[in-house]
Design a protein around this motif. Structure first.
Motif, PDB file in Angstrom:
ATOM      1  N   ARG A   7       0.850  -1.196   0.000  1.00  0.00           N
ATOM      2  CA  ARG A   7       0.000   0.000   0.000  1.00  0.00           C
ATOM      3  C   ARG A   7       0.882   1.242   0.000  1.00  0.00           C
ATOM      4  O   ARG A   7       1.740   1.403   0.880  1.00  0.00           O
ATOM      5  CB  ARG A   7      -0.910  -0.006   1.223  1.00  0.00           C
ATOM      6  CG  ARG A   7      -1.791   1.231   1.312  1.00  0.00           C
ATOM      7  CD  ARG A   7      -2.669   1.189   2.546  1.00  0.00           C
ATOM      8  NE  ARG A   7      -3.406   2.414   2.712  1.00  0.00           N
ATOM      9  CZ  ARG A   7      -4.551   2.697   2.131  1.00  0.00           C
ATOM     10  NH1 ARG A   7      -5.082   1.805   1.333  1.00  0.00           N
ATOM     11  NH2 ARG A   7      -5.173   3.827   2.345  1.00  0.00           N
ATOM     12  N   THR A   8       0.692   2.105  -0.964  1.00  0.00           N
ATOM     13  CA  THR A   8       1.408   3.371  -1.041  1.00  0.00           C
ATOM     14  C   THR A   8       0.421   4.483  -1.345  1.00  0.00           C
ATOM     15  O   THR A   8      -0.641   4.251  -1.916  1.00  0.00           O
ATOM     16  CB  THR A   8       2.489   3.332  -2.139  1.00  0.00           C
ATOM     17  OG1 THR A   8       1.870   3.019  -3.393  1.00  0.00           O
ATOM     18  CG2 THR A   8       3.551   2.287  -1.832  1.00  0.00           C
ATOM     19  N   ILE A  10      -0.993   7.996  -3.084  1.00  0.00           N
ATOM     20  CA  ILE A  10      -1.008   8.514  -4.452  1.00  0.00           C
ATOM     21  C   ILE A  10       0.063   9.586  -4.635  1.00  0.00           C
ATOM     22  O   ILE A  10       0.604   9.770  -5.735  1.00  0.00           O
ATOM     23  CB  ILE A  10      -2.413   9.070  -4.784  1.00  0.00           C
ATOM     24  CG1 ILE A  10      -2.519   9.352  -6.270  1.00  0.00           C
ATOM     25  CG2 ILE A  10      -2.725  10.321  -3.966  1.00  0.00           C
ATOM     26  CD1 ILE A  10      -3.915   9.722  -6.700  1.00  0.00           C
ATOM     27  N   TRP A  12       3.148   9.553  -3.481  1.00  0.00           N
ATOM     28  CA  TRP A  12       4.424   8.930  -3.830  1.00  0.00           C
ATOM     29  C   TRP A  12       4.352   8.233  -5.180  1.00  0.00           C
ATOM     30  O   TRP A  12       5.363   8.132  -5.886  1.00  0.00           O
ATOM     31  CB  TRP A  12       4.832   7.966  -2.724  1.00  0.00           C
ATOM     32  CG  TRP A  12       4.904   8.645  -1.400  1.00  0.00           C
ATOM     33  CD1 TRP A  12       4.142   8.414  -0.296  1.00  0.00           C
ATOM     34  CD2 TRP A  12       5.777   9.733  -1.038  1.00  0.00           C
ATOM     35  NE1 TRP A  12       4.465   9.272   0.719  1.00  0.00           N
ATOM     36  CE2 TRP A  12       5.469  10.095   0.304  1.00  0.00           C
ATOM     37  CE3 TRP A  12       6.770  10.428  -1.716  1.00  0.00           C
ATOM     38  CZ2 TRP A  12       6.141  11.105   0.957  1.00  0.00           C
ATOM     39  CZ3 TRP A  12       7.439  11.451  -1.044  1.00  0.00           C
ATOM     40  CH2 TRP A  12       7.123  11.777   0.269  1.00  0.00           C
ATOM     41  N   LYS A  13       3.191   7.743  -5.558  1.00  0.00           N
ATOM     42  CA  LYS A  13       3.066   7.152  -6.887  1.00  0.00           C
ATOM     43  C   LYS A  13       3.286   8.205  -7.968  1.00  0.00           C
ATOM     44  O   LYS A  13       3.998   7.960  -8.951  1.00  0.00           O
ATOM     45  CB  LYS A  13       1.677   6.524  -7.039  1.00  0.00           C
ATOM     46  CG  LYS A  13       1.467   5.278  -6.183  1.00  0.00           C
ATOM     47  CD  LYS A  13       0.068   4.716  -6.370  1.00  0.00           C
ATOM     48  CE  LYS A  13      -0.140   3.480  -5.505  1.00  0.00           C
ATOM     49  NZ  LYS A  13      -1.508   2.943  -5.613  1.00  0.00           N
ATOM     50  N   ILE A  14       2.683   9.386  -7.807  1.00  0.00           N
ATOM     51  CA  ILE A  14       2.874  10.457  -8.778  1.00  0.00           C
ATOM     52  C   ILE A  14       4.327  10.918  -8.777  1.00  0.00           C
ATOM     53  O   ILE A  14       4.931  11.161  -9.833  1.00  0.00           O
ATOM     54  CB  ILE A  14       1.923  11.624  -8.480  1.00  0.00           C
ATOM     55  CG1 ILE A  14       0.465  11.189  -8.693  1.00  0.00           C
ATOM     56  CG2 ILE A  14       2.247  12.838  -9.325  1.00  0.00           C
ATOM     57  CD1 ILE A  14      -0.547  12.249  -8.345  1.00  0.00           C
ATOM     58  N   VAL A  16       7.050   9.186  -7.936  1.00  0.00           N
ATOM     59  CA  VAL A  16       7.893   8.174  -8.579  1.00  0.00           C
ATOM     60  C   VAL A  16       7.701   8.190 -10.093  1.00  0.00           C
ATOM     61  O   VAL A  16       8.665   8.060 -10.864  1.00  0.00           O
ATOM     62  CB  VAL A  16       7.580   6.779  -7.985  1.00  0.00           C
ATOM     63  CG1 VAL A  16       8.268   5.689  -8.796  1.00  0.00           C
ATOM     64  CG2 VAL A  16       8.027   6.704  -6.536  1.00  0.00           C
ATOM     65  N   ALA A  17       6.446   8.370 -10.538  1.00  0.00           N
ATOM     66  CA  ALA A  17       6.181   8.404 -11.972  1.00  0.00           C
ATOM     67  C   ALA A  17       6.887   9.588 -12.628  1.00  0.00           C
ATOM     68  O   ALA A  17       7.554   9.446 -13.659  1.00  0.00           O
ATOM     69  CB  ALA A  17       4.677   8.464 -12.224  1.00  0.00           C
ATOM     70  N   GLY A 155       0.885  15.605  -6.056  1.00  0.00           N
ATOM     71  CA  GLY A 155       0.314  14.417  -5.416  1.00  0.00           C
ATOM     72  C   GLY A 155      -0.212  14.706  -4.024  1.00  0.00           C
ATOM     73  O   GLY A 155      -1.234  14.143  -3.611  1.00  0.00           O
ATOM     74  N   SER A 159      -3.877  14.031  -2.859  1.00  0.00           N
ATOM     75  CA  SER A 159      -4.049  13.120  -1.720  1.00  0.00           C
ATOM     76  C   SER A 159      -4.855  13.770  -0.605  1.00  0.00           C
ATOM     77  O   SER A 159      -5.731  13.134  -0.003  1.00  0.00           O
ATOM     78  CB  SER A 159      -2.673  12.685  -1.204  1.00  0.00           C
ATOM     79  OG  SER A 159      -2.797  11.809  -0.100  1.00  0.00           O
TER      80      SER A 159
END
Length: 438
Positions: A7-8, A10, A12-14, A16-17, A155, A159
């Protein structure tokens, strides 16, 4: 087999992307720029070297010795360039070295069949290429770091909006009809989060309207049934004594109790009920009411305390909990009073797992099979009356020795009533109840 899930957020997902895309673009551009700069410098070095050897060839034709390191028929001249010069053409050649700088060759044919050549190390790029690579690395890292920071900001905003929407949706799920997810999200920028908020608000409004319609229908049906049920009871009293008469009176009484319970549930659902507060000694009050309602139950007062509550509603809660324990549990039934906490325990198979997981549900009995009797409103009414008192009603099972707390294997069921330290206000707002740890 349970699958592993990571579970991460959003944010950190943005991040990292954006960082990954920035790194890939930076690496690609750096390679292109590095290659293009090296090729351009080598082409410039070829032209300079060819101009030099042509200038030297004019002096050699006049009978002078080749200056500036030029050689005639150099044995180290690369074969490809030698063949080209011997065929009467001038040319250049880059000779790569495994270690060290590449050599830049230039050769021109002379009129007597000889070949004049000149070669020097590629020194100009020895300093410029590393400096360019260093600048590209620093620029690429700056771009990745800047993109990551931008990803954190973007993000983080998304978030935060989603967390606000989730918190507002949770309040709606817990029965707060005045909450609007769109207002909770707020913000100047409009994005998909606002579309989600509007959809949730529309769903909550539709659900609220449906629930209100169901409550009105339930209350209206129960209210309309009171008159014929009362007439049925009156008519049953006029029947001659006998077993059939007793059965009719018993079923009529059960029907009347059901109608009254349904009306009470409808009133509790409308959130219009208000507690009539009095100061009572909780231990003494519970002892007297339990003795009156179920003499065979045992009462233990660990610590008595004066509480401000509604005695009628508290008695209703106790009566429903005792009735549920007698109907679905097994004796002995024990009631403990400790300060503001009242526990009702039986020694039956325990509460069903659905009740422990979801709480009381109307028209679902406390029996683990379909053979149980009753209409399943007792615990629902008890929980609703507890809300009016600002209290909290919880349910759990007692684990059997060497067993578990699951229904059917438990050593009893426990209903715990937590009365608040401060009574509800006249406007119906309730204090926050903090449960003790452990």
């Amino acid at each position: 087999m349970r699958r592993f899930t990571l579970r991460t957020g959003i944010r950190w997902k943005i991040t990292v992307a954006i960082a990954s895309v920035g790194a890939l673009v930076t690496i690609a551009l750096s390679l292109v720029v590095h290659s293009a700069a090296r090729v351009s410098m080598l082409e410039s070095a070829r032209e300079v070297q060819l101009d030099r050897v042509q200038f030297i060839s004019r002096n050699v034709d006049a009978g002078r010795k080749p200056p500036m390191g030029a050689k005639l028929n150099d044995p180290e001249l690369p074969a490809e360039l030698r063949h080209k010069a011997q065929s009467g053409r001038r040319g250049t050649y880059i000779q790569e070295r495994p270690q060290g700088l590449p050599e830049v060759w230039a050769a021109v044919p002379l009129g007597n069949g000889q070949v004049l050549s000149l070669h020097t190390p590629f020194r100009e790029g020895a300093n410029l290429i590393p400096d360019l690579d260093r600048a590209l690395v620093i620029g690429g890292m700056s771009a990745v770091i800047g993109g990551s920071a931008l990803g954190v900001l973007i993000g983080g905003q998304i978030s935060r909006r989603l967390r606000k929407a989730a918190a507002a949706a949770q309040r709606v799920a817990h029965g707060d009809p005045d909450v609007r997810v769109r207002d909770a999200v707020g913000g100047v920028v409009r994005d998909e989060t606002d579309d989600l908020a509007r959809a949730v608000d529309a769903m909550a409004d539709a659900l609220q309207q449906r629930l209100e319609a169901e409550r009105r229908v339930t209350a209206d049906i129960a209210h309309e049934l009171r008159t014929p049920v009362t007439g049925l009871l009156t008519a049953a009293e006029l029947l001659p004594p006998g077993r059939p008469t007793e059965l009719v009176r018993d079923r009529a009484q059960a029907l009347r109790a059901l109608v009254e319970d349904v009306l009470e549930v409808a009133r509790l659902d409308s959130a219009s009920e208000r507690a009539e507060l009095q100061d009572v000694a909780l231990g003494e009050f519970v002892s007297r009411r339990v003795t009156s309602l179920m003499p065979e139950a045992t009462v233990r007062v660990v610590a008595d305390e004066i509480v401000s509550t509604d005695p009628r509603r508290l008695e209703r809660i106790l009566g429903n909990l005792l009735a549920n324990a007698a109907r679905y549990g097994q004796p002995p039934i024990q009631v403990d009073v400790e300060g503001r906490v009242v526990r009702v325990r039986d020694h039956g198979p325990g509460f069903p797992e659905a009740l422990l997981r979801e709480g009381p549900s109307r028209f679902r009995t406390g029996s683990t099979d379909r053979a149980g009797v009753g209409h399943g409103l007792g615990l629902t009414i008890a929980e609703g009356q507890a809300r009016v008192l600002g209290a909290r009603l919880t349910f759990r099972n007692v684990a059997a020795r060497g067993g578990s707390e699951r229904a059917g294997t438990a050593a009893g069921a426990v209903a715990v009533l937590w009365l608040p330290e401060h009574a509800p206000t006249a406007t119906g707002s309730f204090p926050i109840l903090t449960l003790p740890q452990g």
